[in-house]
Design an enzyme around this catalytic site. Structure first.
Site, PDB file in Angstrom:
ATOM      1  N   ARG A 157      49.793  32.360  40.345  1.00 41.66           N
ATOM      2  CA  ARG A 157      49.963  31.068  40.996  1.00 41.66           C
ATOM      3  C   ARG A 157      51.445  30.675  40.908  1.00 41.66           C
ATOM      4  O   ARG A 157      52.182  31.174  40.055  1.00 41.66           O
ATOM      5  CB  ARG A 157      49.117  29.998  40.317  1.00 41.66           C
ATOM      6  CG  ARG A 157      47.607  30.289  40.309  1.00 41.66           C
ATOM      7  CD  ARG A 157      46.867  29.171  39.571  1.00 41.66           C
ATOM      8  NE  ARG A 157      45.418  29.373  39.568  1.00 41.66           N
ATOM      9  CZ  ARG A 157      44.733  29.973  38.598  1.00 41.66           C
ATOM     10  NH1 ARG A 157      45.380  30.465  37.542  1.00 41.66           N
ATOM     11  NH2 ARG A 157      43.423  30.103  38.676  1.00 41.66           N
ATOM     12  N   LYS A 183      45.629  27.870  34.271  1.00 38.64           N
ATOM     13  CA  LYS A 183      45.055  26.533  34.160  1.00 38.64           C
ATOM     14  C   LYS A 183      44.352  26.371  32.823  1.00 38.64           C
ATOM     15  O   LYS A 183      43.730  27.300  32.313  1.00 38.64           O
ATOM     16  CB  LYS A 183      44.072  26.286  35.302  1.00 38.64           C
ATOM     17  CG  LYS A 183      44.736  26.248  36.684  1.00 38.64           C
ATOM     18  CD  LYS A 183      43.717  25.970  37.768  1.00 38.64           C
ATOM     19  CE  LYS A 183      44.370  25.879  39.139  1.00 38.64           C
ATOM     20  NZ  LYS A 183      43.395  25.608  40.210  1.00 38.64           N
ATOM     21  N   HIS A 257      50.319  30.716  47.583  1.00 36.45           N
ATOM     22  CA  HIS A 257      48.902  31.011  47.406  1.00 36.45           C
ATOM     23  C   HIS A 257      48.410  32.076  48.387  1.00 36.45           C
ATOM     24  O   HIS A 257      47.442  32.789  48.104  1.00 36.45           O
ATOM     25  CB  HIS A 257      48.062  29.743  47.534  1.00 36.45           C
ATOM     26  CG  HIS A 257      47.020  29.626  46.477  1.00 36.45           C
ATOM     27  ND1 HIS A 257      47.328  29.511  45.137  1.00 36.45           N
ATOM     28  CD2 HIS A 257      45.666  29.638  46.544  1.00 36.45           C
ATOM     29  CE1 HIS A 257      46.212  29.455  44.444  1.00 36.45           C
ATOM     30  NE2 HIS A 257      45.184  29.525  45.267  1.00 36.45           N
ATOM     31  N   ARG A 260      48.844  35.284  46.701  1.00 38.65           N
ATOM     32  CA  ARG A 260      47.766  35.463  45.719  1.00 38.65           C
ATOM     33  C   ARG A 260      46.497  35.940  46.422  1.00 38.65           C
ATOM     34  O   ARG A 260      45.803  36.846  45.934  1.00 38.65           O
ATOM     35  CB  ARG A 260      47.537  34.133  45.001  1.00 38.65           C
ATOM     36  CG  ARG A 260      46.416  34.114  43.986  1.00 38.65           C
ATOM     37  CD  ARG A 260      46.489  32.786  43.230  1.00 38.65           C
ATOM     38  NE  ARG A 260      45.264  32.439  42.555  1.00 38.65           N
ATOM     39  CZ  ARG A 260      44.931  32.841  41.332  1.00 38.65           C
ATOM     40  NH1 ARG A 260      45.733  33.644  40.663  1.00 38.65           N
ATOM     41  NH2 ARG A 260      43.793  32.447  40.781  1.00 38.65           N
ATOM     42  N   HIS A 283      40.125  33.114  37.429  1.00 32.96           N
ATOM     43  CA  HIS A 283      39.185  32.132  37.968  1.00 32.96           C
ATOM     44  C   HIS A 283      38.206  31.688  36.889  1.00 32.96           C
ATOM     45  O   HIS A 283      37.649  32.519  36.164  1.00 32.96           O
ATOM     46  CB  HIS A 283      38.382  32.729  39.124  1.00 32.96           C
ATOM     47  CG  HIS A 283      39.163  32.855  40.394  1.00 32.96           C
ATOM     48  ND1 HIS A 283      38.825  33.747  41.394  1.00 32.96           N
ATOM     49  CD2 HIS A 283      40.270  32.201  40.837  1.00 32.96           C
ATOM     50  CE1 HIS A 283      39.695  33.628  42.391  1.00 32.96           C
ATOM     51  NE2 HIS A 283      40.565  32.699  42.077  1.00 32.96           N
ATOM     52  N   TYR A 292      36.207  36.352  48.198  1.00 29.56           N
ATOM     53  CA  TYR A 292      36.886  37.573  48.637  1.00 29.56           C
ATOM     54  C   TYR A 292      35.911  38.667  49.060  1.00 29.56           C
ATOM     55  O   TYR A 292      36.332  39.736  49.505  1.00 29.56           O
ATOM     56  CB  TYR A 292      37.803  38.092  47.513  1.00 29.56           C
ATOM     57  CG  TYR A 292      38.916  37.128  47.209  1.00 29.56           C
ATOM     58  CD1 TYR A 292      40.034  37.049  48.028  1.00 29.56           C
ATOM     59  CD2 TYR A 292      38.835  36.249  46.131  1.00 29.56           C
ATOM     60  CE1 TYR A 292      41.053  36.146  47.766  1.00 29.56           C
ATOM     61  CE2 TYR A 292      39.844  35.346  45.863  1.00 29.56           C
ATOM     62  CZ  TYR A 292      40.950  35.295  46.689  1.00 29.56           C
ATOM     63  OH  TYR A 292      41.947  34.389  46.435  1.00 29.56           O
TER      64      TYR A 292
END
Length: 326
Positions: A157, A183, A257, A260, A283, A292
């Site tokens: 990210r 995150k 992004h 990514r 994730h 995906y």
């Protein structure tokens, strides 16, 4: 009482915006929002202020009443969408400005949010577009080449890329990884493909020479990987590099992004499963990764033999065996 900067006329849009921003800042200092959200909201509010001050003749009533405020914010929404901002970015901007008005002139806006497309396979670059981006980055110099290589080769990210320190990228002639701080302070280690290792190695040598020649810059940058003219690159700085490279590659709306998404799509095309891609992208939910695997229509080109796929999937499998998470 908010002190008004000298030179601003009482009752002007500039004064009203300054008063609103002061109240907005006080609210953000007291609220329980995440630090990244607060930073993003501040950035969006100042961006709105700057946009508005360039158009005071059109929106002189932007802080007068609800009608004028909604007209100004709706026009800004159109401006953002026309400039290539994603619906998510536009909606974040609108959320910030809604708070600005709520805690400044006490107006509750009802501006239509940007329509977010129904979730599907994310918009990855084609092979030809990816190659064009890599070439454009190489032409811009070693720093930009390395930055793009990390985004494409590790699926980082923008914030994760910005936070990289030299100690996060241990590289040898035969191997290399990048440690990404994601995150929620989650840390993951991602294998780096050869193109990323080569470009990072080249940039770190240039970086060392640059900082040795400019001690004042070295004090500001510290251990950070990405060096700008006045210090370490910010998230906006990372995004600006991607936008500049995209423009050179004929992709003026390119953002981090999408790189990514391209990384994850290449892994999927090469046969990586949900769990592998989830681990590499960091994730929290497998549902996010599942995007995906929709619309599985790979290109006609030879898939599964690229630099990313040939090294990362075996490396991840080895990592899983060593940690017992396979």
């Amino acid at each position: 009482m908010v002190a008004i900067r000298p030179g601003l006329e009482p009752g002007s849009v500039a004064v009203a915006a300054e008063v609103a921003l002061a109240a907005f800042a006080t609210h953000l200092d007291r609220c329980a929002l995440a630090a990244n959200t607060v930073t993003a909201y501040r950035r969006q509010a100042f961006a709105y202020r700057d946009w508005l001050l360039a158009r005071t003749a059109e929106h002189a009533d932007a802080f007068v009443d609800l009608v004028g405020a909604e007209a100004a914010v709706t026009a800004w929404r159109r401006h953002l969408l026309a400039g290539g901002a994603s619906p998510a970015t536009v909606n974040q901007a609108l959320a910030a400005v809604t708070l600005l008005y709520e805690h400044g002139p006490a107006l509750r806006l009802a501006v239509k949010r940007a329509r977010v497309p129904k979730p599907g396979a994310p918009d990855a670059l084609s092979r030809a577009q990816e190659n064009a981006v890599r070439r454009a980055a190489d032409r811009r110099g070693p720093r930009d080449a390395a930055l793009i290589a990390v985004l494409l080769g590790a699926g980082a990210r923008a914030e994760e890329c910005r936070r990289l320190c030299v100690g996060d990228v241990p590289i040898t002639a035969r191997s290399g990884t990048v440690r990404l701080h994601g995150k929620g302070d989650e840390v993951r280690t991602v294998p780096l493909p050869v193109p990323a290792r080569e470009r990072l190695t080249a940039w770190l040598l240039v970086r060392a020479e640059l900082l040795a020649a400019r001690p004042e810059l070295a004090d500001t940058v510290g251990d950070g990987v990405w060096v700008g003219q006045r210090g370490q690159l910010s998230v906006d700085g990372v995004t600006d590099v991607v936008r500049a490279v995209g423009k050179d590659a004929g992709l003026p709306t390119l953002r981090p992004h999408r790189l990514r998404h391209t990384y994850a799509t290449r892994l999927r095309e090469a046969g990586a499963d949900h769990a592998q891609i989830q681990a590499l992208l960091g994730h929290a939910s497998i549902e996010t990764t599942a995007r995906y695997f929709r619309n599985l229509f790979p290109d006609d080109e030879d898939l599964g033999h690229g630099a990313i796929e040939s090294m990362i999937i075996p490396a991840l499998a080895e990592q899983q065996r060593n940690t017992g998470t396979e």
